[in-house]
Design a protein around this motif. Structure first.
Motif, PDB file in Angstrom:
ATOM      1  N   PHE A   1       0.831  -1.198   0.000  1.00 50.10           N
ATOM      2  CA  PHE A   1       0.000   0.000   0.000  1.00 50.10           C
ATOM      3  C   PHE A   1       0.866   1.248   0.000  1.00 50.10           C
ATOM      4  N   LEU A   2       0.269   2.321  -0.492  1.00 51.89           N
ATOM      5  CA  LEU A   2       0.918   3.617  -0.518  1.00 51.89           C
ATOM      6  C   LEU A   2       0.741   4.300   0.828  1.00 51.89           C
ATOM      7  N   GLN A   3       1.850   4.783   1.374  1.00 53.26           N
ATOM      8  CA  GLN A   3       1.795   5.517   2.637  1.00 53.26           C
ATOM      9  C   GLN A   3       2.570   6.818   2.473  1.00 53.26           C
ATOM     10  N   ILE A   4       1.910   7.911   2.837  1.00 49.69           N
ATOM     11  CA  ILE A   4       2.543   9.229   2.737  1.00 49.69           C
ATOM     12  C   ILE A   4       2.763   9.757   4.144  1.00 49.69           C
ATOM     13  N   THR A   5       4.006   9.986   4.491  1.00 45.74           N
ATOM     14  CA  THR A   5       4.369  10.475   5.818  1.00 45.74           C
ATOM     15  C   THR A   5       5.212  11.735   5.676  1.00 45.74           C
TER      16      THR A   5
END
Length: 358
Positions: free
Chosen positions: A53-57
């Motif tokens: 999954f794509l995770q933006i932090t």
């Protein structure tokens, strides 16, 4: 006379039972098979183990792997429902729905949305309403919902239904597959196939994702596929189990690709058990009003009217023309051997005839 009175009473009771049966079948039942205004708040949980999954932090985008948990919360919006007018007044209900997807290991929020929509109380399908909206975290925007989303119709049939998909903003057909028992409850399985559809994202977000995940790309698009299966209890139209096999691929304008979602979300065992219990209880209540009570009253009503009618029309027993014992009426008499009038009727027992008394 007494039997006629009883017959009349029974006939009247039977007619009354038939009237109640018709009332339940044609007036009460259609009103029971509708979404209530006071629906309890519900939650459905699905998990996707070993998902990518794509995770933006902090503005940095990366593709990670782990178990995701999706929680969908549904609750009625009483105030907005009360404001419905025109064709929607009385026939629709407004729901507030929210979803959060988190990583199970870090509890980090991966994605979320909230929405408000109006549903037909009978079919469970979305209806046109000028105040419906969808907020995916960026901003609240207008959306035109249609088809089934969170529920199927009361009396679901073995046919194709359109299910709305939020990621592509339109409906796709979900075809009936088979019947299957879940937790002892018969369900209908429907499957929807979405292949290589395009998910619309804001241009600035696409540029950021392309720049970080696809070196050399300046923009792109998201290709989206989903195999969505729902198991529905047909009497109530409630979801008992849901499974979605989702895949999203970021395709850059330079031809590069990056998978940003590869996950199989399935209702948890606890959610399936609770959904099955709730659907079974609701089905029993519906069948009591729509089937068992009307049929029972019909049978009782027909029986009572038949018995009552028979007793009312039965003729009274005719009075006997014979005299009492020993009166001699009704017997054929003629002269005996000695010239006297004697009965020619034989004695009841030949062995006792002509014997002297003891």
């Amino acid at each position: 006379m007494r039997s006629r009175v009883i017959g009349t009473v029974l006939f009247g009771a039977g007619v009354l039972a038939l009237v109640f049966a018709a009332g339940l079948a044609f007036f009460v039942a259609p009103r029971v098979e509708r979404l209530p205004y006071d629906l309890d708040r519900t939650q459905s949980v699905a998990e996707a183990p070993n998902a990518r999954f794509l995770q933006i932090t902090d503005g940095k985008a990366e593709v990670n792997q782990g178990t995701l948990r999706s929680t969908v919360t549904v609750q009625p919006d009483v105030k907005e429902t009360a404001r419905l007018d025109g064709k929607l007044d009385g026939d629709a209900v407004v729901w507030l729905v929210g979803q959060e997807v988190v990583r199970t290991d870090t509890k980090a929020l991966i994605s979320a949305y909230s929405t408000s929509l109006a549903l037909d109380r009978k079919t469970g399908a979305a209806v046109r309403w000028d105040k419906q909206w969808l907020d995916t975290g960026n901003n609240r925007q207008r959306v035109d919902y249609s088809g089934q989303i969170y529920k199927f119709p009361f009396g679901t049939g073995k046919k194709t239904y359109d299910i709305f998909d939020r990621d592509i903003g339109t409906t796709q057909p979900a075809r009936f597959v088979k019947t299957e028992k879940i937790k002892g409850l018969e369900t209908y399985q429907f499957t929807q196939e979405i292949r290589d559809a395009r998910q619309e994202l804001p241009a600035d977000r696409l540029q950021i994702l392309a720049a970080q995940l696809l070196p050399g790309a300046t923009t792109g698009h998201v290709s989206y596929s989903n195999t969505r299966s729902v198991w529905v209890e047909p009497t109530t139209g409630q979801f008992v189990k849901v499974q979605e096999t989702q895949n999203k691929t970021l395709v850059g304008d330079n031809g590069q690709k990056a998978v940003i979602l590869d996950a199989v979300f399935t209702y948890t065992d606890d959610t399936i058990a609770r959904s099955a219990d709730t659907a079974a209880a609701n089905r029993q209540r519906l069948q009591l009003v729509t089937v068992y009570a009307p049929v029972g009253l019909l049978v009782v009503g027909l029986a009572l009217t038949a018995v009552g009618l028979a007793m009312t029309l039965r003729r009274p027993r005719a009075a006997s023309v014979d005299g009492g014992p020993g009166s001699g009426r009704g017997r054929h008499t003629g002269p005996g051997p000695d010239g006297s009038l004697a009965s020619t009727t034989p004695p009841a027992d030949p062995d006792l005839a002509g014997k002297p008394g003891r």
